[in-house]
Design a protein around this motif. Sequence first.
Motif, PDB file in Angstrom:
ATOM      1  N   MET A   1       0.797  -1.178  -0.082  1.00 63.42           N
ATOM      2  CA  MET A   1      -0.104  -0.173   0.015  1.00 63.42           C
ATOM      3  C   MET A   1       0.840   1.071  -0.037  1.00 63.42           C
ATOM      4  O   MET A   1       1.967   1.254   0.558  1.00 63.42           O
ATOM      5  N   ILE A   2       0.430   2.354  -0.736  1.00 61.01           N
ATOM      6  CA  ILE A   2       1.144   3.486  -0.822  1.00 61.01           C
ATOM      7  C   ILE A   2       0.321   4.769  -0.531  1.00 61.01           C
ATOM      8  O   ILE A   2      -0.932   4.626  -0.581  1.00 61.01           O
ATOM      9  N   LYS A   3       1.162   5.830   0.128  1.00 63.24           N
ATOM     10  CA  LYS A   3       0.489   6.806   0.171  1.00 63.24           C
ATOM     11  C   LYS A   3       0.036   7.824  -0.938  1.00 63.24           C
ATOM     12  O   LYS A   3       0.647   7.674  -1.799  1.00 63.24           O
ATOM     13  N   CYS A   4      -1.284   8.359  -0.718  1.00 64.46           N
ATOM     14  CA  CYS A   4      -1.735   9.145  -2.030  1.00 64.46           C
ATOM     15  C   CYS A   4      -0.709  10.144  -2.382  1.00 64.46           C
ATOM     16  O   CYS A   4      -0.011  10.773  -1.784  1.00 64.46           O
ATOM     17  N   GLY A   5      -0.640  10.155  -3.698  1.00 62.27           N
ATOM     18  CA  GLY A   5       0.367  11.329  -4.445  1.00 62.27           C
ATOM     19  C   GLY A   5       1.824  10.796  -4.738  1.00 62.27           C
ATOM     20  O   GLY A   5       2.581  11.552  -5.107  1.00 62.27           O
ATOM     21  N   LEU A   6       2.084   9.555  -3.952  1.00 66.84           N
ATOM     22  CA  LEU A   6       3.619   9.166  -4.132  1.00 66.84           C
ATOM     23  C   LEU A   6       3.842   8.618  -5.437  1.00 66.84           C
ATOM     24  O   LEU A   6       2.625   7.603  -5.881  1.00 66.84           O
ATOM     25  N   LEU A   7       4.653   9.025  -6.306  1.00 63.53           N
ATOM     26  CA  LEU A   7       4.768   8.535  -7.624  1.00 63.53           C
ATOM     27  C   LEU A   7       5.820   7.295  -7.574  1.00 63.53           C
ATOM     28  O   LEU A   7       6.781   7.418  -7.104  1.00 63.53           O
ATOM     29  N   LEU A   8       5.208   6.369  -8.187  1.00 61.65           N
ATOM     30  CA  LEU A   8       6.202   5.047  -7.873  1.00 61.65           C
ATOM     31  C   LEU A   8       6.346   4.466  -9.367  1.00 61.65           C
ATOM     32  O   LEU A   8       5.309   4.110 -10.021  1.00 61.65           O
ATOM     33  N   MET A   9       7.564   4.271  -9.563  1.00 66.94           N
ATOM     34  CA  MET A   9       7.818   3.521 -11.127  1.00 66.94           C
ATOM     35  C   MET A   9       8.245   2.273 -10.804  1.00 66.94           C
ATOM     36  O   MET A   9       9.308   2.068 -10.138  1.00 66.94           O
ATOM     37  N   LEU A  10       7.427   1.283 -11.400  1.00 67.88           N
ATOM     38  CA  LEU A  10       7.944  -0.101 -11.379  1.00 67.88           C
ATOM     39  C   LEU A  10       8.404  -0.498 -12.763  1.00 67.88           C
ATOM     40  O   LEU A  10       7.764  -0.334 -13.535  1.00 67.88           O
ATOM     41  N   CYS A 605      -6.000   6.499  -0.601  1.00 71.18           N
ATOM     42  CA  CYS A 605      -6.950   7.121  -1.556  1.00 71.18           C
ATOM     43  C   CYS A 605      -8.150   6.548  -1.957  1.00 71.18           C
ATOM     44  O   CYS A 605      -8.925   6.847  -2.748  1.00 71.18           O
ATOM     45  N   GLY A 606      -7.645   5.093  -1.833  1.00 71.39           N
ATOM     46  CA  GLY A 606      -8.744   4.310  -2.615  1.00 71.39           C
ATOM     47  C   GLY A 606      -8.254   3.794  -3.880  1.00 71.39           C
ATOM     48  O   GLY A 606      -9.126   3.277  -4.592  1.00 71.39           O
TER      49      GLY A 606
END
Length: 615
Positions: A1-10, A605-606
Amino acid sequence: MIKCGLLLMLLSALHLRLSAHDGGKLRFVENNNQWNGEVLFKADLTGGHIYFSKGAVQYSYYSTADLETVHEIRHKDYLAAYNAVINCYAYNVKFINANSNPKVTGENKMSYYENYFLGNDPKKWAGHVSVYEGLIYHNLYNGIDMRAYSVGNSYKYDLLVKPRADISMLKLKYDGIDPVILPNGNLQMNIGFNKIEEAAPYTYQIINGKKTEVKSRYVLNEQGEIGFAFPDGYNHAFELIIDPVLVFATYSASTATTYGFSATYDLAGSLYAGGECFGIGWVGTPGAFQLTYGGGVDAGINKYNPLGTGVIYATYYGGSSQDLPNNLVVNANFELAMTGSTASINLPVTPGCYDNTLGGNSDAYVVRFNAAGSALLGATYIGGSSADAQNTNTLSPNYGDWARGEIFYDQNDDILVEGSTQSSDFPVSAAAYQGTYGGGTQDGCFFKLNSTCTNLLFSTFIGGSAEDAAFSIAKSSVGNWVLCGGTKSTNFPVSPGAITPNAAGDVDAFVVIFNNAGSGLVSSTYIGTPEFDHAFKVQVDPNDTIYVCGQTEGPSFPVSPGVYTNANSTIFIQKLSPALDFMALSTRIGQASSLVPTAFLKDNCGHVYFSGFQA
């Protein structure tokens, strides 16, 4: 799970070369005892490597066609790839009658560094290894320096002949191969699976600020030594620069020798990408040789800055056989933990580790690096007498599924791993929920190690009497562990009131919840239809609602009213109640052909994030 607004590149498909991070240019890596003692620097070429020692330069090539063939074999049967052969060739270029102890220094040090954890001898591990844009041999011959560097991904070397130095002293002896001077003046070496050429030398002088070309050519004497001739002579009062270019006549432009496995991120936004590295070591005897697949395949990791514009560090980890980086995770202190499978008897492990020997065909391993990637905080084998951390392809046949498994940081930096085992004697704890092997080709397994990998805190099998595989792990707000995977077992353990209490097809997905100690089953359910269904990834939100992502093949997989969906697509996403007794939402996305999940996240944020690749 990640916080809303965090950009994660996989990265679902990583193609990198750990020594070439900047525009495809060659990089020259200093030897800090990670290679043979004769080696001073190493540079990676397209399909090969260059090793620089005081008295010679060694070129070591492998067949990129063989490497691609092995890669394709693994799409069908990864075990068959062990029997494949990668053809290689090496030759030396010796400096005849050169000064015996020239000073060799790096030029233009890069901002990043590399770390090497190869083999089980800590004396040969190396951290913070410097990387340069080029190197210089000072006074290789009296009054003659050599500068090595690259233009694009082409290797170049300049011979810098100082005023009144004797260029006739410079002789190059090609050991292990017979060079041929072509009509166009190029120097050609035939290595069997390819032809390598050095372009005819371009020679010039700077006289009164003006660049003046000097006619020059290679000459080959009766002793097989290469020298340089100047038909019209040159001005001995000024420096002379000779700069041939190494040409790769039949190679593609790709410099990729690494295939991607896993990626993760840290709280600063840096990206970590792991892959398998096909590296060739310093070769003792020039000439043709072969590498069987499974020899010298190491895990390799790059840490990129948050913008993805530069590399912070690159590190290798492995022994003398196949070592794969199945999954990565980073804690709040920027310490990377990795798990995977190893077939190496000399894997780097730390003193006092839980298990310091290989138990079977392959073992799982767990390793934890410091924040700089330059030291091991813990590293251990864990496994039984058969194959561990490698799934069979009969339960989940997608490319890459044989290397599935997941790692997770807990409180106190304890490390949890979920994977699969074919070992009936895989180590389990006294209070394990399932203390014996369930049966079939393999079971799932779930274990927890302390932060230094010295103590097994708990370990349990997961499975019924047929084949089972465990793929992903998450933690609930009350400290329970939520796992998912796939099973062929009709007696897979399920709890009363489960959403799907019975096996529905030949392969079904499952979701299980264990208590914090791994000693009790809180709840469990199948997810299945009469067709193929397999869970790949699981997430838990702050309300302990469970989100699971997987693969399905049949038309009967349920789709909830009003959700976004793609008819007859192969990816399913479900939202399940915390007790696994109610399915809140279900959908299918993607396309009708085979799409394979690689990453799945749920933020606060769902929002749900999915990544996959086309099989």
